[in-house]
Scaffold this motif. Sequence first.
Motif, PDB file in Angstrom:
ATOM      1  N   CYS A 106      24.071  23.435 -49.491  1.00  0.00           N
ATOM      2  CA  CYS A 106      23.935  24.870 -49.280  1.00  0.00           C
ATOM      3  C   CYS A 106      22.460  25.271 -49.301  1.00  0.00           C
ATOM      4  O   CYS A 106      21.754  24.962 -50.260  1.00  0.00           O
ATOM      5  CB  CYS A 106      24.694  25.624 -50.366  1.00  0.00           C
ATOM      6  SG  CYS A 106      24.452  27.404 -50.288  1.00  0.00           S
TER       7      CYS A 106
ATOM      8  N   ARG B 100      21.308  28.020 -49.954  1.00  0.00           N
ATOM      9  CA  ARG B 100      21.067  29.031 -50.989  1.00  0.00           C
ATOM     10  C   ARG B 100      21.036  28.427 -52.387  1.00  0.00           C
ATOM     11  O   ARG B 100      20.216  28.807 -53.210  1.00  0.00           O
ATOM     12  CB  ARG B 100      22.145  30.116 -50.953  1.00  0.00           C
ATOM     13  CG  ARG B 100      21.980  31.057 -49.794  1.00  0.00           C
ATOM     14  CD  ARG B 100      23.101  32.088 -49.788  1.00  0.00           C
ATOM     15  NE  ARG B 100      22.832  33.191 -50.690  1.00  0.00           N
ATOM     16  CZ  ARG B 100      23.559  34.302 -50.722  1.00  0.00           C
ATOM     17  NH1 ARG B 100      24.607  34.445 -49.939  1.00  0.00           N
ATOM     18  NH2 ARG B 100      23.249  35.275 -51.539  1.00  0.00           N
ATOM     19  N   ASP B 101      21.957  27.518 -52.695  1.00  0.00           N
ATOM     20  CA  ASP B 101      22.084  27.047 -54.073  1.00  0.00           C
ATOM     21  C   ASP B 101      22.137  25.530 -54.229  1.00  0.00           C
ATOM     22  O   ASP B 101      22.274  25.022 -55.338  1.00  0.00           O
ATOM     23  CB  ASP B 101      23.326  27.675 -54.729  1.00  0.00           C
ATOM     24  CG  ASP B 101      24.567  27.491 -53.867  1.00  0.00           C
ATOM     25  OD1 ASP B 101      24.771  26.377 -53.352  1.00  0.00           O
ATOM     26  OD2 ASP B 101      25.317  28.465 -53.684  1.00  0.00           O
TER      27      ASP B 101
ATOM     28  N   CYS C  94      30.315  27.081 -48.430  1.00  0.00           N
ATOM     29  CA  CYS C  94      29.835  26.654 -49.740  1.00  0.00           C
ATOM     30  C   CYS C  94      30.794  27.148 -50.827  1.00  0.00           C
ATOM     31  O   CYS C  94      30.847  28.336 -51.120  1.00  0.00           O
ATOM     32  CB  CYS C  94      28.439  27.228 -49.994  1.00  0.00           C
ATOM     33  SG  CYS C  94      27.865  26.956 -51.684  1.00  0.00           S
TER      34      CYS C  94
ATOM     35  N   ALA D  71      30.486  26.951 -53.886  1.00  0.00           N
ATOM     36  CA  ALA D  71      29.789  27.465 -55.074  1.00  0.00           C
ATOM     37  C   ALA D  71      29.554  28.974 -54.987  1.00  0.00           C
ATOM     38  O   ALA D  71      29.672  29.669 -55.987  1.00  0.00           O
ATOM     39  CB  ALA D  71      28.461  26.735 -55.247  1.00  0.00           C
ATOM     40  N   HIS D  72      29.205  29.493 -53.822  1.00  0.00           N
ATOM     41  CA  HIS D  72      28.931  30.933 -53.778  1.00  0.00           C
ATOM     42  C   HIS D  72      29.853  31.726 -52.854  1.00  0.00           C
ATOM     43  O   HIS D  72      29.795  32.952 -52.823  1.00  0.00           O
ATOM     44  CB  HIS D  72      27.451  31.198 -53.435  1.00  0.00           C
ATOM     45  CG  HIS D  72      27.143  31.192 -51.961  1.00  0.00           C
ATOM     46  ND1 HIS D  72      26.710  30.077 -51.278  1.00  0.00           N
ATOM     47  CD2 HIS D  72      27.232  32.176 -51.028  1.00  0.00           C
ATOM     48  CE1 HIS D  72      26.543  30.379 -50.009  1.00  0.00           C
ATOM     49  NE2 HIS D  72      26.854  31.629 -49.801  1.00  0.00           N
TER      50      HIS D  72
END
Length: 261
Positions: free
Chosen positions: A236, A238-239, A256, A258-259
């Motif tokens: 990702c 972003r993260d 993703c 995660a987010h």
Amino acid sequence: MPEGLEAEIWRRAAQPIVGRSIRHVWCDERVAPDGLVDTLNDARILAVDRTGKVVQIVTDAGVLGLHLGMTGRIEIDGTAPIERLEYASGADRPEWDRLRLTTLPAATVDGSGAPAVRMNDPRRLGRLSLDEHLELGPDLLTLSAAELGGALGRRTVAIKSLLLDQAAVAGLGNLCADEVLFWAGVAPGRSADELGEKEIVAIARACRTRLSKMLEAGGSTHGALSPQVRAGPAVCPRDGAPLQRSTIGARTAVWCPAHQR
Ligand SMILES: [Zn+2]
């Protein structure tokens, strides 16, 4: 495939043909409605518009719609506004032409003979239309939360599938739908009727802001989830979490966990 962003690039590039008269139309009759050539010969071009993924050449005799399908591309006055589609072969053969339209004044001052508009489509999945009113939802670049909320209603399909439904939102393809859900933080498999107001607002905002940025950068392949990112064992942007691949509505969603919840 060409998405609404590519259609918008072609629409902008076609503005120089507004005001010209159509001198000659050739089309592949397998992808055109009856009477298209007779309708458009000698017509005057009043505007070039776009609805969703459809480029519309508005004339005083009818509205010619260019539906690009999976592999269609357009040249204006002999030049390609999008040089190479990253999802197509890049090859260009005259036998793949589906439309050639010449105008007065001609495409070039020296009269070198290039059509003013040429549509080339190797897989012949695109088509031409003469329908003024297309059954399409609100546009991807101006989508409001109220419009998106209206399209969602109580539908129980996955939000990703709904975003790809051209009657719900016009212009989104696989790359852009993944992209807006990525930035809105919404998992692609969530049922449309379960989304909260904040999530609907976030998706509509991602359409307006992120897609506009991608348009200025060059189109649907210029997002955070670009074809290069999607091809890899990707993380990702972003993260740093590993991206997941899921099949939703027969299309591959990259997202993703995660987010995107
Ligand atoms: Zn993430």
